[in-house]
Design an enzyme around this catalytic site. Structure first.
Site, short mmCIF file in Angstrom:
data_model
loop_
_atom_site.label_atom_id
_atom_site.label_comp_id
_atom_site.label_asym_id
_atom_site.label_seq_id
_atom_site.Cartn_x
_atom_site.Cartn_y
_atom_site.Cartn_z
N ASP A 194 -8.74 9.42 -9.87
CA ASP A 194 -9.57 9.94 -8.84
C ASP A 194 -10.02 8.78 -8.28
O ASP A 194 -10.78 7.82 -8.91
CB ASP A 194 -10.94 10.77 -9.11
CG ASP A 194 -11.49 11.44 -8.04
OD1 ASP A 194 -10.94 12.46 -7.56
OD2 ASP A 194 -12.59 10.91 -7.69
N ASN A 202 -13.58 7.15 4.48
CA ASN A 202 -13.28 8.14 5.62
C ASN A 202 -14.67 8.35 6.51
O ASN A 202 -14.27 8.02 7.84
CB ASN A 202 -13.12 9.44 4.97
CG ASN A 202 -11.76 9.47 4.96
OD1 ASN A 202 -10.56 9.18 5.50
ND2 ASN A 202 -11.35 10.95 4.02
N HIS A 207 -10.51 8.66 9.49
CA HIS A 207 -9.39 9.13 8.63
C HIS A 207 -8.40 8.26 8.60
O HIS A 207 -7.32 8.13 7.66
CB HIS A 207 -8.92 10.49 8.99
CG HIS A 207 -9.96 11.76 8.75
ND1 HIS A 207 -10.21 12.10 7.44
CD2 HIS A 207 -10.96 12.38 9.59
CE1 HIS A 207 -11.32 12.87 7.48
NE2 HIS A 207 -11.78 13.21 8.61
N ASP A 211 -6.41 7.13 5.46
CA ASP A 211 -5.01 7.41 4.87
C ASP A 211 -4.36 5.95 4.56
O ASP A 211 -3.30 5.87 3.69
CB ASP A 211 -4.20 7.85 6.26
CG ASP A 211 -4.59 9.34 6.61
OD1 ASP A 211 -5.15 9.74 5.72
OD2 ASP A 211 -4.39 9.61 7.94
N ASP A 237 -7.76 12.86 -2.76
CA ASP A 237 -7.89 11.55 -3.17
C ASP A 237 -7.73 11.49 -4.82
O ASP A 237 -8.17 10.69 -5.58
CB ASP A 237 -9.10 10.85 -3.00
CG ASP A 237 -10.35 11.50 -3.53
OD1 ASP A 237 -10.10 12.64 -4.27
OD2 ASP A 237 -11.58 11.26 -3.69
N ARG A 258 -4.68 -2.36 -15.65
CA ARG A 258 -3.99 -2.96 -14.29
C ARG A 258 -4.32 -2.33 -13.01
O ARG A 258 -4.55 -2.62 -12.01
CB ARG A 258 -2.67 -3.31 -14.56
CG ARG A 258 -2.23 -4.47 -15.54
CD ARG A 258 -0.81 -5.06 -15.39
NE ARG A 258 -0.03 -3.94 -15.15
CZ ARG A 258 0.77 -3.68 -16.29
NH1 ARG A 258 0.62 -4.23 -17.53
NH2 ARG A 258 1.83 -2.55 -16.32
#
Length: 332
Positions: A194, A202, A207, A211, A237, A258
């Protein structure tokens, strides 16, 4: 010999031969020349063609005696395509032999590269050629259509399993993969990611920036996972990665570490930088019969444990290690 002008015989009987009383070819149609590959005038007809039925025809007298009968013959040299013929006497001992291919016309067209101009306009072979060409064209069209349909089906299936924004697999694809692995009884690890602080990107930059950040994070996940792993975007997300046949915790911890480190690096957006991180929960199935839903619930539980612990870290489901990232990175 014959009172018909040469051009008339050429047009009506392009496979004819006018013979002298001695059996020499005085005149031959253009298609007959094409079959032999050479000029036929002055050659003896029975030295150019072999009449194998009726067998009695071995000289000019026998050929004249076969008037009205169907001859079966072939060239003595080159491609020995079967021919049919009929002989008609012309008076004075001469004769006209007219040839055709019969049912061998398709082979003849292939062997001699014939076209419709090599046949008389009323020859039924022309109709057969059109039918063959039509059948060939129809088969080509059918193959082309089948190929296009298969390609369209593959493309449609690909679209159905692909997240349009990131190009990753989507939730439908993930469910399909998990169901297959579960039915096969294979071991696997499921990583639930997440993106932290994504909403702030955002809200602050719009947006389009969001993106851009999502695609950037997706690229990192693909680069850090293996070729045969399944990387899927399952929410705005949220992402999940299936590591088939990989259950070693130190190796999975190395990959998770990583990803966290790389996703935390600022992402350029115009003149500003977007900053996010990621929290990760990991569940491992050793083929003990747990359903994909149960494994996803475990990964989700581990994810929220990571968030409660301060974000930008990972947890394994069921691990009681207080500092899982540090402990597991050092374990091998």
């Amino acid at each position: 010999m014959t009172s018909l002008p040469e051009e008339v015989l050429h047009a009506l009987c392009p496979m004819h031969a006018v013979l002298s009383p001695t059996g020499h070819i005085v005149q031959a149609g253009p298609t007959l020349h094409k079959l032999s590959g050479r000029r036929l005038e002055n050659a003896r007809f029975l030295e150019v063609f072999e009449i194998y039925r009726p067998r009695a025809v071995t000289d000019m007298a026998g050929l004249r005696a076969a008037q009205g009968r169907k001859l079966h013959l072939r060239l003595r040299d080159g491609v020995r395509t079967a021919l049919k013929g009929v002989v008609v006497g012309t008076g004075g001992g001469g004769a006209v032999v007219n040839l055709s291919f019969g049912i061998a016309v398709v082979d003849a067209v292939r062997d001699y590269a014939l076209t419709s101009t090599d046949f008389a306009p009323t020859d039924l072979a022309i109709e057969m050629l059109y039918l063959v060409e039509a059948k060939s064209a129809a088969m080509d069209a059918s193959r082309s259509l089948n190929t296009r349909l298969q390609g369209a089906m593959v493309a449609a299936e690909e679209r159905a399993f692909t997240d349009t924004l990131t190009g990753l697999r989507n939730r439908r694809a993930l469910d399909t993969v998990l169901d297959r692995i579960s039915r096969q009884g294979r071991a696997y690890a499921l990583m639930h990611l997440d993106l932290d602080f994504f909403k702030a990107v955002n809200d602050t930059y719009g947006h389009a920036a969001g993106d851009h950040v999502l695609r950037h994070a997706a690229r990192i996940m693909l680069e850090e996972s293996r070729k045969d792993d399944t990387v899927a975007r399952v929410g705005g997300d949220e992402f999940m990665i299936v590591f088939a046949n990989l259950t070693r915790m130190p190796r999975i911890a190395e990959i998770a570490g990583r990803m966290i480190e790389r996703i935390e690096r600022p992402v350029d957006w115009g003149t500003t930088k977007c900053r996010i991180s990621t929290s990760i929960g990991i569940a491992i199935s050793e083929g003990e019969g747990l359903s994909p839903t149960e494994i996803m619930d475990r990964a989700d539980t581990a994810l929220y444990a990571s968030k409660r612990a301060g974000r930008a870290q990972f947890r394994f489901y069921g691990s009681d290690v207080a500092d899982a990232p540090a402990a597991l990175r050092g374990a091998e």
